[in-house]
Design an enzyme around this catalytic site. Structure first.
Site, PDB file in Angstrom:
ATOM      1  N   SER A 157      -8.440  -0.413   4.129  1.00  0.00           N
ATOM      2  CA  SER A 157      -8.658  -1.804   3.762  1.00  0.00           C
ATOM      3  C   SER A 157      -9.968  -1.954   2.971  1.00  0.00           C
ATOM      4  O   SER A 157     -10.114  -1.329   1.926  1.00  0.00           O
ATOM      5  CB  SER A 157      -8.661  -2.672   5.031  1.00  0.00           C
ATOM      6  OG  SER A 157      -8.594  -4.033   4.705  1.00  0.00           O
ATOM      7  N   ASP A 325       3.040  -4.872   3.257  1.00  0.00           N
ATOM      8  CA  ASP A 325       1.628  -5.134   3.532  1.00  0.00           C
ATOM      9  C   ASP A 325       1.234  -6.439   2.846  1.00  0.00           C
ATOM     10  O   ASP A 325       1.198  -6.519   1.617  1.00  0.00           O
ATOM     11  CB  ASP A 325       0.776  -3.967   3.023  1.00  0.00           C
ATOM     12  CG  ASP A 325      -0.690  -4.081   3.423  1.00  0.00           C
ATOM     13  OD1 ASP A 325      -1.118  -5.177   3.836  1.00  0.00           O
ATOM     14  OD2 ASP A 325      -1.407  -3.065   3.318  1.00  0.00           O
ATOM     15  N   HIS A 355      -0.450  -3.921   7.408  1.00  0.00           N
ATOM     16  CA  HIS A 355      -1.768  -3.452   6.989  1.00  0.00           C
ATOM     17  C   HIS A 355      -2.472  -2.622   8.058  1.00  0.00           C
ATOM     18  O   HIS A 355      -3.130  -1.628   7.748  1.00  0.00           O
ATOM     19  CB  HIS A 355      -2.632  -4.667   6.626  1.00  0.00           C
ATOM     20  CG  HIS A 355      -3.844  -4.333   5.819  1.00  0.00           C
ATOM     21  ND1 HIS A 355      -3.793  -3.700   4.591  1.00  0.00           N
ATOM     22  CD2 HIS A 355      -5.172  -4.553   6.058  1.00  0.00           C
ATOM     23  CE1 HIS A 355      -5.008  -3.543   4.114  1.00  0.00           C
ATOM     24  NE2 HIS A 355      -5.861  -4.051   4.977  1.00  0.00           N
TER      25      HIS A 355
END
Length: 383
Positions: A157, A325, A355
């Protein structure tokens, strides 16, 4: 013969009566070291190192790997799955020298040479500074400590965003990164549709620079105790996936108590604000301060785009992404890859792969971790 964990304290961690990354690592009988990294602008960052494993029979220097966590997370995120499914542990078992960093403002990195977290000036940063300063300082420290010329990188991320920022803005660091693995990279974000952005958008955009989503030891301890109850765990996991954007069929629910004990880790309000700006603009650009300050800082009405053509580590960037995602949408990730000089794409087509499944899925060892280890091993064999 049992392996006795060795904890080397080179810094004072300001955590009292709360579980830490060092505790998690040592609880699984791995050695752990604690290091302090000082950035150019004075932040003191805590890094955890797993230098060895009883399953590694290799002597001598091991290739270093730097882990960089996402927003609201810390080094804990790579550890809560445990040694069977945690990439950090699996890499240590595969004879890699594992380093887990913690960005400024997280519960492990709330120190500065002159500023205090109670001051607004402490929180005047986004993931831009985390990339250009924190990640750069961590790379420099690890290479100096291990006497190596380059390292491998794993980002999840925001941990992907920060490496891209560093390599684009300070391109000399490309030669210090061997293989870079980006898990769910939020770079272009025009198609991002997370619950957090939808619900908290107005609040975030109106906030001054301040601490946001801070870690509360007592509350997190209570949450961990509650979520350890099997009958309650399903509700904890539902809440966790809901606030992260989407329900998942893949979440490792056994990790929920530790997740509840360690999240959130603390961020600056400027970090989510910067991500929201990317969603609004569809660009990957520096922080938008408004017209007047943009003219002062950038000499233009709008912030410039990051020069992605500068991103070229020693081997093409490996990008892992999925169809479902919501934080790093498939269309945006493919746009990002097309903007790089070269990239290797790893598409996860499994339905409802979310995610956080890149680190917390029940099948993460097979889907993500083993391929990542092979990427690093192949690089080592070729160089």
């Amino acid at each position: 013969m049992a392996y006795k964990p060795i904890v080397i304290l080179s810094a004072c961690i300001q955590i009292v009566n709360g579980i830490t990354s060092a505790d998690i690592i040592a609880s699984h009988n791995y050695p752990v070291e604690i290091h302090t990294v000082v950035t150019r602008d004075g932040y003191l960052l805590t890094a955890f190192r797993i230098p060895d494993s009883i399953f590694c029979e290799q002597s001598g220097a091991k290739p270093a790997v730097l882990f960089q966590h996402g927003m609201t997370a810390s080094s804990d995120v790579f550890l809560v799955n445990g040694p069977r499914d945690g990439l950090a542990f699996m890499l240590a078992d595969a004879c890699f020298d594992v380093w887990l960093s913690n960005s400024r403002g997280t519960r492990y990195s709330r120190r500065h040479v002159s500023l205090d977290p109670s001051q607004e000036a402490f929180w005047r940063f986004s993931w831009h500074e985390i990339g250009t300063e924190d990640v750069a300082a961590s790379i420099d420290y690890i290479l100096a400590t291990t006497n190596q010329s380059a390292l491998h990188y794993v980002g999840h991320s925001q941990g992907c965003t920060t490496l891209v920022v560093l390599l684009s803005m300070r391109p000399q660091y490309n030669q210090l990164v061997k293989a870079a693995v980006l898990l769910g990279p939020p770079v272009f974000m025009g198609h991002t549709r997370t619950l957090g952005q939808m619900v908290l958008r107005n609040l975030i955009m109106s906030m001054p620079d301040c601490e946001f989503m801070f870690h509360n030891r007592m509350l997190n301890k209570i949450l961990r105790t509650i979520c350890e109850l099997y009958v309650v765990r399903v509700y904890c996991s539902t809440f966790f996936m809901f606030v992260n954007g989407k329900f998942s069929d893949h979440l490792n629910t056994s990790a929920i108590p530790l997740i509840a004990a360690t999240l959130p880790a603390g961020v600056s309000s400027r970090q989510p604000k910067h991500f929201i700006q990317l969603t609004d603009s569809g660009r990957f650009s520096l922080f938008d301060f408004g017209i007047l300050k943009n003219l002062i800082y950038y000499r233009s009405l709008t912030p410039p785009d990051y020069p992605l053509h500068n991103v070229h580590p020693l081997t093409p960037v490996h990008i892992f992404y999925s169809d479902d995602d919501l934080s790093a949408a498939k269309e945006d990730v493919e746009n990002f890859a097309a903007s790089l000089p070269e990239a290797v794409m790893h598409r996860i087509s499994t339905p409802s792969w979310h995610h956080m499944d890149f680190v917390h899925s029940m099948t993460v060892a097979e889907v993500i971790n083993k391929p990542v280890i092979e990427i690093f091993k192949r690089f080592n064999l070729r160089h």
